[in-house]
Design a protein around this motif. Structure first.
Motif, PDB file in Angstrom:
ATOM      1  N   GLN A  37       2.069   2.427  -3.417  1.00  0.00           N
ATOM      2  CA  GLN A  37       1.121   2.897  -4.434  1.00  0.00           C
ATOM      3  C   GLN A  37       1.127   4.419  -4.505  1.00  0.00           C
ATOM      4  N   ASN A  42     -10.221   3.889  -1.277  1.00  0.00           N
ATOM      5  CA  ASN A  42     -10.979   2.656  -1.508  1.00  0.00           C
ATOM      6  C   ASN A  42     -10.137   1.421  -1.208  1.00  0.00           C
ATOM      7  N   TYR A  43      -8.869   1.419  -1.667  1.00  0.00           N
ATOM      8  CA  TYR A  43      -7.990   0.287  -1.379  1.00  0.00           C
ATOM      9  C   TYR A  43      -7.825   0.108   0.121  1.00  0.00           C
ATOM     10  N   THR A  89      -8.863   6.515  -5.035  1.00  0.00           N
ATOM     11  CA  THR A  89      -8.477   5.117  -5.209  1.00  0.00           C
ATOM     12  C   THR A  89      -7.740   4.599  -3.979  1.00  0.00           C
ATOM     13  N   TYR A 102       0.828  -1.202   0.000  1.00  0.00           N
ATOM     14  CA  TYR A 102       0.000   0.000   0.000  1.00  0.00           C
ATOM     15  C   TYR A 102       0.867   1.258   0.000  1.00  0.00           C
ATOM     16  N   THR A 151      -9.327  -6.476  -5.569  1.00  0.00           N
ATOM     17  CA  THR A 151      -8.213  -5.860  -4.841  1.00  0.00           C
ATOM     18  C   THR A 151      -7.263  -6.932  -4.323  1.00  0.00           C
ATOM     19  N   LEU A 183      -5.175  -8.192  -7.166  1.00  0.00           N
ATOM     20  CA  LEU A 183      -4.127  -7.244  -7.539  1.00  0.00           C
ATOM     21  C   LEU A 183      -2.929  -7.337  -6.595  1.00  0.00           C
ATOM     22  N   THR A 227     -15.569  -6.569  -6.031  1.00  0.00           N
ATOM     23  CA  THR A 227     -14.570  -5.493  -5.979  1.00  0.00           C
ATOM     24  C   THR A 227     -13.463  -5.828  -4.990  1.00  0.00           C
ATOM     25  N   TRP A 228     -13.834  -6.357  -3.820  1.00  0.00           N
ATOM     26  CA  TRP A 228     -12.821  -6.690  -2.808  1.00  0.00           C
ATOM     27  C   TRP A 228     -11.923  -7.821  -3.300  1.00  0.00           C
ATOM     28  N   HIS A 277     -10.945  -1.477   1.573  1.00  0.00           N
ATOM     29  CA  HIS A 277     -11.033  -2.895   1.210  1.00  0.00           C
ATOM     30  C   HIS A 277     -10.097  -3.737   2.078  1.00  0.00           C
TER      31      HIS A 277
END
Length: 503
Positions: free
Chosen positions: A78, A87-88, A84, A75, A136, A139, A132-133, A91
């Protein structure tokens, strides 16, 4: 430098981890990797040693780092838009760490991901949110694979896996939309609920341009141009409450053509309100909040505008009746006095200072949804309840304050159950489909990108734009005509002018 060591029929890679200390190249589960050739072992050992020299911890090189440690580093690395990143973070903290935090990255199995997904579903979360989770998680673990901490991504979905009937599980309910008349009626009610004309202009603008919520809130006065709106920025509301000024979603900068009637409506609104620069961004925005800012002293209740609308007079006349009663005709003064009693108006009951911007939840909960459904939501001990209104003048003036329901004599019927502010964007796209708008122009207006070959060979022409604006004008004029049949006047000043044809 790493080296290869012969071990019977295979080679293993050895690399330096500290002064006089060496380790062996291992796989994702911690077992020594057996290489067929000396060259393969040397290359793997050199790669592992280079990671140690770069400062990567020993447990990471061997694939034993926990998911919690890895995702913290991931994290921090990033560099994305604030929305964004928010949101990450949500999550990860709320849905991934509770299950995977103390599990080694190398030990996460596909079955564990499936079990986690089932638990989230059983907790009542929407299928779209779970999807969506998981994206993540996919990713994050894809980056772990690239770093050599895993051999494969356990969050990947196998194509065609499971029953074919199960594919429909991720399909959400159909989005509610409305008509051009529905947009007008909702806009009128929102203005009545807020006690001002701003919300009428805003809802109509959103319904007839397809702008995103953040783009509407972040619309600066300088970008309202002759016959067009230029979308350059949006205001994105972060969890902290801060409204972050950033480019529109997917960098969808664009110019939205306006029909003449909407161009006039917006221009008159900008001239009438004459906003000052907000304190948070030092910029002049077209729309402001409808309530006092958080923490401001004030008591909720009917406003002087509500009284004026109930009495059928201007705000200036209502003010004069309170401050200089001798200049107001006795009959008019009696109507204003009766309106004050009906609405429960208290002088000085609300702060004159308004928040610089709408808040998404505030707008949707206390303006949009009551306008759409005719019902207020639950608040504290109060359950969902009809919006109490005084039926005259039509469509009714909302009653506020103590015993509002007892003083009301009517309530509103729903206009478009299930409609959300974002549903107006779906509505606009649907209206364009009804008008036969070419997909290229519709995508441009909505801020969507079509990467297909067909899109590359299609171009927007002035004829297409003119045809769309003519179609939107016809829809609007038909909606105004239908509304006039329901009642020839409106308590909302800006709509009343449209119904009566006055300037």
């Amino acid at each position: 430098m790493g080296y290869a060591e012969k071990r019977g029929e295979y080679w293993r890679g050895r690399y330096k981890v500290d002064a006089g200390k060496y380790d062996t190249v291992k796989d994702s589960i911690g077992a020594t990797i057996r290489f067929r050739t000396r060259r393969e072992a040397e290359q793997a050992a050199n790669d592992a040693e280079s990671k140690v020299r770069a400062g990567v911890r020993r447990d990471e090189v061997s694939g034993r780092i926990t998911f919690g440690d890895f995702v913290n580093r991931w994290y921090s690395a990033q560099d994305l838009a604030a929305s964004t990143m928010q949101n990450y973070r949500r999550h990860i903290e709320e849905h991934l760490l509770p299950t995977f935090e103390h599990t080694a990255v190398a030990d996460i199995l596909p079955a564990e991901v499936t079990i986690w997904e089932k638990k989230e579903r059983a907790a009542g979360y929407a299928e779209s949110s779970i999807k969506t989770w998981r994206a993540t998680l996919h990713l994050i673990l894809a980056d772990a694979v690239e770093e050599g901490l895993r051999d494969f991504n356990p969050a990947s979905r196998r194509r065609g896996r499971g029953k074919r009937a199960g594919r429909s599980r991720s399909r959400g309910p159909e989005k509610a939309i409305t008509t051009a008349l529905g947009v007008l009626l909702i806009a009128e009610r929102a203005a009545l609920l807020s006690g001002r004309d701003d919300e009428f202009v805003a809802v109509v603008t959103k319904g007839f341009t397809g702008m995103r919520w953040g783009e509407l809130v972040g619309l600066e006065a300088g970008y309202v141009r002759p016959a067009a709106i230029r979308v350059e920025w949006q205001l994105y509301e972060l969890d902290s409450g801060e409204l972050h000024r950033c480019p529109p979603k997917d960098d969808s900068h664009r110019t939205i053509d306006l029909p003449d009637w909407l161009d006039r409506l917006l221009a008159e609104h900008v001239a009438r309100t004459r906003r000052k620069a907000c304190g948070c961004h030092q910029r002049v925005y077209v729309f402001s909040g409808h309530r006092p800012p958080k923490g401001a002293v004030g008591r909720p209740g009917p406003t002087l505008v509500d009284v004026a609308r109930r009495a059928g007079v201007s705000s200036a006349t209502a003010s004069a009746a309170l401050n200089h009663p001798q200049v107001v005709h006795e009959v008019t003064r009696a109507r204003i006095t009766a309106a004050i009693a009906d609405l429960g108006y208290v002088r000085g009951g609300a702060s004159g200072e308004l928040a610089a911007h709408w808040r998404r939840t505030n707008f949707a909960t206390w303006l949009f949804q009551p306008a759409v459904t005719g019902w207020y939501p639950t608040k504290g001990r109060l359950k969902v309840r009809p919006v109490p209104v005084l039926g005259e003048p039509w469509p009714g003036i909302p009653v506020r304050g103590r015993n509002a329901a007892g003083r009301a004599d009517a309530c509103w019927l729903p206009v478009a159950p299930g409609l959300t502010p974002h549903g107006l964007r779906h509505t606009h796209r649907t209206l364009m489909e009804e008008l036969g708008t070419p997909a290229k122009l519709a995508d441009e207006r909505m801020g969507h990108a079509d990467g297909s070959v067909q899109a590359r060979y299609t171009h927007v022409t002035p004829v297409m734009r003119a045809r769309l604006l003519d179609g939107l004008t016809q829809l609007w004029e038909a909606a105004v005509t239908e509304r006039r049949v329901m009642a020839p006047r409106s308590p909302v000043v800006v709509l009343d002018r449209l119904l009566t044809g006055s300037d």
